[in-house]
Scaffold this active site. Structure first.
Site, PDB file in Angstrom:
ATOM      1  CE  LYS A  98      -1.956   1.900   4.000  1.00 25.32           C
ATOM      2  NZ  LYS A  98      -1.539   3.277   4.093  1.00 25.32           N
ATOM      3  CG  ASN A  99       2.130   2.811   3.553  1.00 29.04           C
ATOM      4  OD1 ASN A  99       0.976   3.162   3.249  1.00 29.04           O
ATOM      5  ND2 ASN A  99       2.484   2.554   4.803  1.00 29.04           N
TER       6      ASN A  99
ATOM      7  CB  CYS B 225      -5.303   6.288   9.996  1.00 31.93           C
ATOM      8  SG  CYS B 225      -5.829   4.836   9.094  1.00 31.93           S
TER       9      CYS B 225
ATOM     10  NE  ARG C   9      -0.941  10.489   9.541  1.00 31.42           N
ATOM     11  CZ  ARG C   9      -1.244   9.443   8.776  1.00 31.42           C
ATOM     12  NH1 ARG C   9      -2.455   9.008   8.698  1.00 31.42           N
ATOM     13  NH2 ARG C   9      -0.315   8.854   8.059  1.00 31.42           N
TER      14      ARG C   9
ATOM     15  CG  ASP D 200       2.331   1.319   9.436  1.00 34.60           C
ATOM     16  OD1 ASP D 200       1.957   2.223  10.192  1.00 34.60           O
ATOM     17  OD2 ASP D 200       2.815   1.531   8.303  1.00 34.60           O
TER      18      ASP D 200
ATOM     19  NE  ARG E 279      -7.577   4.612   4.174  1.00 35.68           N
ATOM     20  CZ  ARG E 279      -6.806   5.226   5.063  1.00 35.68           C
ATOM     21  NH1 ARG E 279      -7.253   5.485   6.255  1.00 35.68           N
ATOM     22  NH2 ARG E 279      -5.589   5.604   4.745  1.00 35.68           N
TER      23      ARG E 279
HETATM   24  N1  EPU Z   1       5.784  14.416  10.866  1.00 36.25           N
HETATM   25  C1  EPU Z   1       5.893  15.766  11.135  1.00 36.25           C
HETATM   26  N2  EPU Z   1       5.897  16.629  10.098  1.00 36.25           N
HETATM   27  C2  EPU Z   1       5.791  16.222   8.806  1.00 36.25           C
HETATM   28  C3  EPU Z   1       5.687  14.838   8.532  1.00 36.25           C
HETATM   29  C4  EPU Z   1       5.677  13.967   9.601  1.00 36.25           C
HETATM   30  O1  EPU Z   1       5.984  16.165  12.293  1.00 36.25           O
HETATM   31  O2  EPU Z   1       5.814  17.064   7.902  1.00 36.25           O
HETATM   32  C5  EPU Z   1       5.758  13.461  11.999  1.00 36.25           C
HETATM   33  C6  EPU Z   1       4.412  12.739  12.097  1.00 36.25           C
HETATM   34  O3  EPU Z   1       3.462  13.490  12.803  1.00 36.25           O
HETATM   35  C7  EPU Z   1       4.800  11.458  12.797  1.00 36.25           C
HETATM   36  C8  EPU Z   1       6.192  11.176  12.230  1.00 36.25           C
HETATM   37  O4  EPU Z   1       6.685  12.426  11.747  1.00 36.25           O
HETATM   38  O5  EPU Z   1       4.876  11.650  14.171  1.00 36.25           O
HETATM   39  C9  EPU Z   1       6.237  10.139  11.130  1.00 36.25           C
HETATM   40  O6  EPU Z   1       5.502  10.561  10.026  1.00 36.25           O
HETATM   41  P1  EPU Z   1       5.807  10.087   8.543  1.00 36.25           P
HETATM   42  O7  EPU Z   1       5.828  11.294   7.690  1.00 36.25           O
HETATM   43  O8  EPU Z   1       6.985   9.178   8.517  1.00 36.25           O
HETATM   44  O9  EPU Z   1       4.507   9.257   8.235  1.00 36.25           O
HETATM   45  P2  EPU Z   1       3.592   9.333   6.944  1.00 36.25           P
HETATM   46  O10 EPU Z   1       4.415   9.515   5.738  1.00 36.25           O
HETATM   47  O11 EPU Z   1       2.461  10.262   7.196  1.00 36.25           O
HETATM   48  C10 EPU Z   1       3.782   6.786   6.423  1.00 36.25           C
HETATM   49  C11 EPU Z   1       2.791   5.689   6.234  1.00 36.25           C
HETATM   50  C12 EPU Z   1       2.183   5.330   7.575  1.00 36.25           C
HETATM   51  C13 EPU Z   1       3.301   4.907   8.534  1.00 36.25           C
HETATM   52  C14 EPU Z   1       4.349   6.016   8.636  1.00 36.25           C
HETATM   53  C15 EPU Z   1       5.549   5.626   9.470  1.00 36.25           C
HETATM   54  C16 EPU Z   1       1.974   6.203   4.018  1.00 36.25           C
HETATM   55  C17 EPU Z   1       0.853   6.662   3.163  1.00 36.25           C
HETATM   56  N3  EPU Z   1       1.749   6.161   5.333  1.00 36.25           N
HETATM   57  O12 EPU Z   1       3.018   7.877   6.963  1.00 36.25           O
HETATM   58  O13 EPU Z   1       1.347   4.217   7.339  1.00 36.25           O
HETATM   59  O14 EPU Z   1       2.761   4.664   9.818  1.00 36.25           O
HETATM   60  O15 EPU Z   1       4.811   6.360   7.319  1.00 36.25           O
HETATM   61  O16 EPU Z   1       6.121   4.462   9.001  1.00 36.25           O
HETATM   62  O17 EPU Z   1       3.034   5.847   3.521  1.00 36.25           O
HETATM   63  C18 EPU Z   1      -0.462   2.796   7.712  1.00 36.25           C
HETATM   64  O18 EPU Z   1      -0.150   2.204   6.662  1.00 36.25           O
HETATM   65  O19 EPU Z   1      -1.295   2.340   8.531  1.00 36.25           O
HETATM   66  C19 EPU Z   1       0.178   4.064   8.015  1.00 36.25           C
HETATM   67  C20 EPU Z   1      -0.326   4.927   8.884  1.00 36.25           C
END
Ligand code: EPU
Length: 417
Positions: A22-23, A116, A121, A304, A396
């Site tokens: 997915k990701n 989610c 976020r 995850d 999803r």
């Molecule tokens: N963060 C910030 N600022 C930003 C971006 C992130 O403070 O601009 C913080 C977030 O709030 C969080 C941490 O950094 O505390 C990690 O966020 P990250 O950006 O790594 O997560 P993401 O890209 O929003 C992806 C996956 C998530 C997975 C995380 C961590 C996708 C679409 N989602 O999220 O997947 O948990 O990386 O590995 O790729 C899931 O599949 O259930 C899921 C939530």
């Protein structure tokens, strides 16, 4: 709205084949619009997040052809326009259109992404990176206008190794003038897969999968193909189910190295599994040992899989300690596991799980995708009937979860309400 109904306590035996990640696919689809020509993506999982991205492609006048497991995207006639909130808020990954449209048109207008509800976020790291590349950002309520007369390569140090920011900046920098270095980059396997597509399209990216990624901008990207890597989180979820209920359950089509941290933890707990090339065979394990699990950025224990493994911890002997370090609000499943008979004391990002406790069926709610996966896991080991409301969250990210589990012996169905 859908609900999943499970009659628990049936052993699982046979084979489950893992689908595409997915990701990974949720970034590959937006990245494909940067090519002048067709991009063919194979091993595409049948999940609803992919459908939400296709709706955005259609809005942008991108031609999309779908067949089983394959999407062909042709953005030759793409029209840049505002992506409305009703589309961007269906999923988090809609924000990859920020990087992709910015790269191709030097302008993007869209609303804050959805996804989610597992924490606040923010997207500040994405925006700071776009600014470093020369973009100007205007925000009006939750609407963003991001534009640049020209994108220029820059040195970007991420305050946190964010998956989304790393991918978005890699996408945008692919078409910037000059060289970009992303430091403290996220290192997930999905990031390598996305860099591979961009390179197949003519980008010049090195270092993906390490903490420093170098991108030499190019002026145009062309047609390409990519295969989505197997979903390590889907695999990990079924592996955990196999540890609880397996009777020679085989999980195949996975890359064991991507789940090495989970497998080490399971070994420590005394889970009975055999690893072969691209598969793993599991049997229900008695006398599981309690342990501690602390989620962390890759290559740490994946956040995850934190919720799914907490169900396994309820069946281990003694007290297990769990800590979620990435998201502030990823304990939505705990209340429902306790209703089912678990003994979990949770406070903010910490939980203390005392086991083993038999679980029984209850009427419960999937608060988010992985909480939903944890509740399905709990329902499968529970005595009696479990009804999981708001099951749409689960679809999803888990393709054909009902048929995959039914085919190995689970008594599970999904109904529309
Ligand atoms: N963060 C910030 N600022 C930003 C971006 C992130 O403070 O601009 C913080 C977030 O709030 C969080 C941490 O950094 O505390 C990690 O966020 P990250 O950006 O790594 O997560 P993401 O890209 O929003 C992806 C996956 C998530 C997975 C995380 C961590 C996708 C679409 N989602 O999220 O997947 O948990 O990386 O590995 O790729 C899931 O599949 O259930 C899921 C939530």
């Amino acid at each position: 709205m859908k609900k999943i109904i499970i009659e628990g306590n049936h052993p699982l035996s046979g084979k489950i084949k893992i689908g595409g990640a997915k990701n990974s696919v949720v970034a590959l689809i937006p990245a494909a619009i940067m090519a002048k020509g067709k991009v063919k993506i194979s091993n595409v999982p049948n999940i609803s997040d992919k459908d939400a991205l296709i709706e955005i492609l259609k809005l942008l006048n991108v031609d999309v052809k779908k067949s089983t497991g394959i999407i062909e995207i042709d953005a030759s006639n793409i029209k840049n326009c505002l992506i409305p909130e009703s589309l961007s808020n269906k999923l988090r990954a809609s924000y990859y259109f920020m990087g992709a449209l910015l790269a191709r048109f030097k302008k993007v207008e869209m609303y804050f992404p959805g996804g989610c509800n597992i924490g606040s976020r923010p997207i500040n790291l994405h925006l700071k990176g776009f600014e470093a590349l020369g973009a100007k950002i205007t925000k009006e309520d939750s609407k963003y206008l991001i534009e640049a007369s020209e994108l220029k390569g820059a040195d970007i140090m991420l305050d946190f190794a964010s998956v989304g920011a790393t991918v978005n900046l890699m996408i945008a920098a692919s078409m910037a003038k000059g060289t970009t270095h992303i430091m403290n980059a996220a290192r997930e396997a999905e990031i390598i897969n996305i860099a591979e597509l961009l390179n197949n399209m003519g980008a010049k990216i090195t270092g993906a999968g390490t903490e420093e990624i170098t991108i030499e901008g190019v002026s145009e990207l062309h047609e390409a193909e990519i295969k989505v890597i197997p979903d390590r989180i889907e695999a990990g979820t079924y592996i955990i189910m196999g540890a609880l209920l397996g009777d020679n359950l085989t999980i195949e089509g996975m890359i064991p190295e991507h789940n090495i941290v989970l497998l080490n933890k399971l070994q420590e707990m005394g889970v009975n599994f055999k690893l072969q090339n691209h598969k793993i065979i599991l049997n229900k394990s008695n006398n599981l040992k309690a342990t501690s699990v602390r989620t962390a950025v890759y290559p740490g224990f994946p956040t995850d899989l934190g919720q799914p493994i907490s169900v396994l911890l309820t069946q281990a002997n003694g007290i297990s300690l769990f800590e979620e370090t990435i998201w502030e609000n990823r304990m939505g499943h705990v209340k429902y596991l306790n209703m089912m008979g678990a003994n979990i004391e949770a406070e903010r990002q910490h939980a203390r799980i005392t086991g083993p406790t038999p679980l029984h069926g209850e009427n419960i709610i999937a608060t988010d995708l992985r909480a939903g996966a944890a509740l399905v896991t709990a329902g499968l080991i529970a005595e009696g009937t479990t009804v999981i409301n708001d099951a749409d969250h689960i679809l999803r990210g888990y393709e054909r979860i009902i048929s995959k589990l039914s085919s190995v012996g689970a008594n599970i169905k999904i109904v529309e309400v």
